[in-house]
Scaffold this motif. Structure first.
Motif, mmCIF file in Angstrom:
data_model
loop_
_atom_site.group_PDB
_atom_site.id
_atom_site.type_symbol
_atom_site.label_atom_id
_atom_site.label_comp_id
_atom_site.label_asym_id
_atom_site.label_seq_id
_atom_site.Cartn_x
_atom_site.Cartn_y
_atom_site.Cartn_z
ATOM 1 N N VAL A 120 0.701 -1.278 0.035
ATOM 2 C CA VAL A 120 -0.084 -0.033 0.024
ATOM 3 C C VAL A 120 0.836 1.241 -0.032
ATOM 4 O O VAL A 120 0.369 2.252 -0.010
ATOM 5 N N GLY A 121 2.130 0.970 0.011
ATOM 6 C CA GLY A 121 3.051 2.185 -0.136
ATOM 7 C C GLY A 121 3.466 2.948 1.326
ATOM 8 O O GLY A 121 3.431 4.186 1.415
ATOM 9 N N ILE A 122 3.024 2.543 2.240
ATOM 10 C CA ILE A 122 3.276 2.923 3.591
ATOM 11 C C ILE A 122 4.769 2.669 4.045
ATOM 12 O O ILE A 122 5.219 1.485 4.214
ATOM 13 N N PRO A 123 5.474 3.481 4.426
ATOM 14 C CA PRO A 123 7.018 3.313 4.844
ATOM 15 C C PRO A 123 6.901 2.702 6.295
ATOM 16 O O PRO A 123 6.127 2.875 7.167
ATOM 17 N N TYR A 124 8.040 1.901 6.331
ATOM 18 C CA TYR A 124 8.081 0.991 7.505
ATOM 19 C C TYR A 124 9.277 1.195 8.067
ATOM 20 O O TYR A 124 10.369 0.722 7.419
#
Length: 101
Positions: free
Chosen positions: A52-56
């Protein structure tokens, strides 16, 4: 939650020594997950974030410590500013013009 915390990357054989503290992201997302499931859950959440393109935020030990120390330094700087503001206000001074009323 993913914007305000991070995990520390380390080999699985070190998990026992860290006691799960290296999985802060997972702990905050799912506080009741047993320690022995943290690593597996981390991989699932990382895959979801990638999809989903969320930085971790996952840092190595040295870089993670640099981040923590940097954040503590920034918080300390902000606390010093607030303390100075409180000092000026309680003294009845004017913080914009540098004199008392």
């Amino acid at each position: 939650m993913l914007r305000t915390t991070m995990d520390i990357d380390c080999p699985a054989w070190l998990d026992f020594f860290h006691g799960g503290l290296q999985f802060q992201v997972i702990h905050h997302l799912f506080p009741r997950i047993p320690r022995h499931n943290l690593r597996r859950t981390q991989k699932l959440v990382q895959e979801f974030c990638d999809d989903v393109g969320i930085p971790y935020a996952l840092y190595g030990f040295v870089d993670g410590n640099k981040m923590v120390v940097g954040t503590l330094a920034e918080v300390s700087r902000q606390a010093a500013i607030l303390a100075k503001c409180q000092e000026v206000i309680t003294a009845g001074g004017d913080p914009l013009h540098g004199h008392s009323h």
